[in-house]
Scaffold this motif. Structure first.
Motif, short mmCIF file in Angstrom:
data_model
loop_
_atom_site.label_atom_id
_atom_site.label_comp_id
_atom_site.label_asym_id
_atom_site.label_seq_id
_atom_site.Cartn_x
_atom_site.Cartn_y
_atom_site.Cartn_z
N UNK A 19 118.46 48.42 14.34
CA UNK A 19 118.27 48.86 12.96
C UNK A 19 118.79 47.88 11.92
N UNK A 20 119.28 46.72 12.35
CA UNK A 20 119.81 45.73 11.40
C UNK A 20 118.69 44.81 10.92
N UNK A 21 118.57 44.73 9.59
CA UNK A 21 117.52 43.89 8.99
C UNK A 21 116.13 44.29 9.46
N UNK A 22 115.90 45.59 9.48
CA UNK A 22 114.62 46.15 9.92
C UNK A 22 113.93 46.83 8.73
N UNK A 23 112.60 46.79 8.70
CA UNK A 23 111.86 47.39 7.59
C UNK A 23 110.66 48.15 8.11
N UNK A 24 110.26 49.18 7.37
CA UNK A 24 108.98 49.83 7.64
C UNK A 24 108.46 50.47 6.37
N UNK A 25 107.14 50.65 6.31
CA UNK A 25 106.52 51.21 5.11
C UNK A 25 105.22 51.91 5.45
N UNK A 26 104.81 52.82 4.56
CA UNK A 26 103.55 53.55 4.68
C UNK A 26 102.90 53.59 3.29
N UNK A 27 101.57 53.62 3.26
CA UNK A 27 100.88 53.71 1.98
C UNK A 27 99.48 54.26 2.12
N UNK A 28 98.94 54.77 1.01
CA UNK A 28 97.59 55.31 1.00
C UNK A 28 97.00 55.13 -0.40
N UNK A 29 95.66 55.06 -0.44
CA UNK A 29 94.97 54.83 -1.71
C UNK A 29 93.64 55.57 -1.68
N UNK A 30 93.29 56.17 -2.83
CA UNK A 30 92.00 56.86 -2.96
C UNK A 30 91.31 56.37 -4.21
N UNK A 31 90.05 55.98 -4.05
CA UNK A 31 89.27 55.48 -5.17
C UNK A 31 87.92 56.19 -5.20
N UNK A 32 87.60 56.78 -6.35
CA UNK A 32 86.31 57.47 -6.50
C UNK A 32 85.83 57.28 -7.94
N UNK A 33 84.77 56.52 -8.09
CA UNK A 33 84.25 56.25 -9.44
C UNK A 33 85.30 55.56 -10.29
N UNK A 34 85.61 56.12 -11.47
CA UNK A 34 86.58 55.47 -12.36
C UNK A 34 88.04 55.76 -12.01
N UNK A 35 88.28 56.63 -11.00
CA UNK A 35 89.64 57.10 -10.69
C UNK A 35 90.21 56.40 -9.46
N UNK A 36 91.48 55.98 -9.57
CA UNK A 36 92.22 55.41 -8.44
C UNK A 36 93.58 56.11 -8.37
N UNK A 37 93.99 56.55 -7.16
CA UNK A 37 95.29 57.16 -6.93
C UNK A 37 95.94 56.47 -5.73
N UNK A 51 99.83 56.03 -3.21
CA UNK A 51 101.20 56.40 -2.83
C UNK A 51 101.76 55.34 -1.90
N UNK A 52 103.09 55.17 -1.91
CA UNK A 52 103.70 54.23 -0.98
C UNK A 52 105.16 54.55 -0.77
N UNK A 53 105.67 54.24 0.43
CA UNK A 53 107.08 54.42 0.76
C UNK A 53 107.54 53.22 1.57
N UNK A 54 108.74 52.71 1.24
CA UNK A 54 109.27 51.52 1.90
C UNK A 54 110.77 51.70 2.14
N UNK A 55 111.25 51.32 3.33
CA UNK A 55 112.67 51.38 3.61
C UNK A 55 113.09 50.11 4.35
N UNK A 56 114.24 49.57 3.95
CA UNK A 56 114.79 48.35 4.55
C UNK A 56 116.23 48.63 4.92
N UNK A 57 116.59 48.46 6.20
CA UNK A 57 117.93 48.76 6.69
C UNK A 57 118.77 47.49 6.81
N UNK A 58 119.98 47.53 6.28
CA UNK A 58 120.94 46.44 6.39
C UNK A 58 120.31 45.07 6.08
#
Length: 381
Positions: A188-206, A208-215
Motif C-alpha cells: 500500500x506504499x506509493x500506490x494509487x487507484x481511480x475510477x471514473x465515468x462520463x455521459x454525453x447526450x446531445x448538448x449535455x455532458x456529465x 464523475x471521478x474518484x482518485x486515491x493515493x496512499x503514502x
C-alpha cells in the motif's frame, strides 16, 4: 580506407532513413505528432516583486510523441503511445526530465470491450472530469484550482499503471486505473487507484471521478508517483496543496472526488465543476471543497472567449480555514486549424486564514493577491 568506410556508413544510413516510412507502414499505423506552445507573461507579485518572463506550455504542454496501432483481426488492435514533454524556451525535458514523462504505455484495444493499457498514464478524475474545467480548456494550467490539489488540470501522471477504458455505450463510458507500488512487503506504499465515468447526450455532458493515493511521499520508493515521492523530480504536487491548506507532516493518503457537467446552448457553453479533496497526514489532516463555474462563447468560427470563477474553501485539523477566490479570463484566436494566438488573464485572492496568493505552478505572492497575464502562440502538428 577511412573515406571508403565513411561513404559506406553514410549510404547505409540514408538507405535506412529512406526505408523508415515503408517499415512503419508494414508494421501498422505509426504517427508522429506534437504541440509547441509558448508566450510571454506578466506576474504582479513573485515573492515581493513584479516579473516579466517567457513561459512555455501555457494552454497545452509542449510535446512530441509517437502513437501506433496494429490490426490483429476481429476488431482487436495492439496500441502504444510514447509522449515527451519539454520546455521550448530552454529545450529541457519536463516531468522530472523523463524521456517520455507525459505518457508511455502499450496495450490492447477492442472494438467491443474497450482498451487495457500498461505504463505511465493519466488517472480517471482527469480523464473523465478534468476536461470540463477551464484550466484544461482555455485558461492554462496556471488557472487550475489552488496548487493543483484535485488533478483537474493535466499535470499529474501515475507510474506502473494498469488502466481500463470502456467503449462508448450510447454516450456512456467508464474506466479505472491501478498504479502499483512495486515494493516487496509494502503493497500500500506509493500506490494509487481511480475510477471514473462520463455521459454525453446531445448538448449535455456529465462526469464523475474518484482518485486515491496512499503514502505518496514515502522516501526512496519507486511507486505510483516515482522515485522521488512528492518532492522534486515528480509531477505530484500534493505537498504544495497541503501547505496551501495549512497542513503539516507527511501525507499518508490523498483522496479526490470530483463531479462536473456542461451544457451547450447555441454558441455558448456553461460548465459546473465540483471537487472534494482530503489529505490525511502525520501531524494534521486537511480538506477542501472547490467550486467552479465556467463559460465559453464562440464569438466567431475563429474566436473563442472564456470566463470562470473558482472558490476554494479549506479546513484543517489545526483549526485553520483558508479560502481562495480565483477569476480566469481568456481569448483564443485561431489563425488556422493548427495555429492559434491566445490571451489569458488570471487573478487570485487569498482570504480567511490563507496568507499568500499562489497561482498554480507559480512562485507565491508576498501578499494575498496575485495576477498573471499571458499572451502566446500554439502550433499543433
Amino acid at each position: 580506407m577511412k573515406n571508403r568506410h565513411a561513404a559506406t556508413f553514410a549510404l547505409t544510413t540514408l538507405a535506412i532513413l529512406a526505408a523508415l516510412p515503408t517499415l512503419c507502414a508494414a508494421q501498422g499505423n505509426v504517427t508522429l505528432y506534437g504541440i509547441v506552445d509558448t508566450g510571454v507573461a506578466y506576474l504582479s507579485n513573485q515573492g515581493g516583486g513584479q516579473a516579466w518572463k517567457t513561459q512555455s506550455s501555457n494552454l497545452s504542454g509542449s510535446r512530441w510523441g509517437l502513437r501506433g496501432a496494429e490490426d490483429l483481426g476481429d476488431g482487436l488492435q495492439a496500441i502504444f503511445l510514447l509522449e515527451n514533454g519539454f520546455d521550448i524556451n530552454s529545450g529541457a525535458m519536463a516531468q522530472g526530465k523523463r524521456e517520455f514523462g507525459r505518457q508511455a504505455y502499450v496495450g490492447l484495444k477492442s472494438r467491443r470491450y474497450g482498451a487495457l493499457t500498461f505504463g505511465r498514464q493519466y488517472e480517471s478524475v482527469l480523464q473523465y472530469v478534468g476536461r470540463l474545467s477551464s484550466a484544461a480548456q482555455w485558461a492554462s494550467i496556471v488557472g487550475a484550482h489552488v496548487a493543483g490539489m484535485d488533478d483537474l488540470a493535466p499535470a499529474f501522471r501515475v507510474n506502473n499503471a494498469i488502466k481500463y477504458t470502456s467503449v462508448n455505450y450510447n454516450g456512456f463510458s467508464f474506466g479505472g486505473l491501478y498504479g502499483a507500488s512495486n515494493q516487496a512487503g509494502e503493497f500500500a506504499t506509493n500506490r494509487a487507484w481511480s475510477l471514473g465515468a462520463r455521459y454525453s447526450h446531445g448538448p449535455l455532458v456529465l462526469a464523475l471521478g474518484y482518485f486515491v493515493l496512499n503514502h505518496p511521499a514515502a522516501p526512496g520508493t519507486a511507486g505510483a508517483v516515482g522515485a522521488s515521492g512528492a518532492g522534486t523530480g515528480s509531477d505530484y504536487r500534493g505537498a504544495f496543496a497541503l501547505k496551501a491548506l495549512d497542513g503539516s507532516g507527511t501525507i499518508t493518503r490523498h483522496q479526490t472526488f470530483a463531479a462536473g457537467g456542461s451544457y451547450i446552448a447555441g454558441r455558448a457553453t456553461l460548465g459546473l465543476v465540483y471537487s472534494h479533496v482530503l489529505f490525511d497526514a502525520t501531524g494534521a489532516s486537511a480538506r477542501a471543497d472547490n467550486y467552479e463555474i465556467n463559460g465559453r462563447y464562440q464569438a466567431s468560427p475563429a474566436l473563442l472567449l472564456g470566463a470562470a470563477y473558482v472558490y476554494t474553501d479549506g479546513r484543517s485539523d489545526t483549526g485553520q480555514r483558508p479560502k481562495y477566490h480565483q477569476i480566469n479570463l481568456g481569448a483564443d484566436y485561431f489563425l488556422s486549424k493548427r495555429t492559434d494566438l491566445y490571451l489569458v488573464g488570471l487573478y487570485q485572492r487569498a482570504a480567511g486564514d490563507a496568507q499568500n496568493a499562489e497561482l498554480n505552478m507559480l512562485p507565491a505572492s508576498s501578499t494575498n493577491v496575485q495576477t498573471e497575464v499571458m499572451a502566446g502562440i500554439r502550433h499543433v502538428f
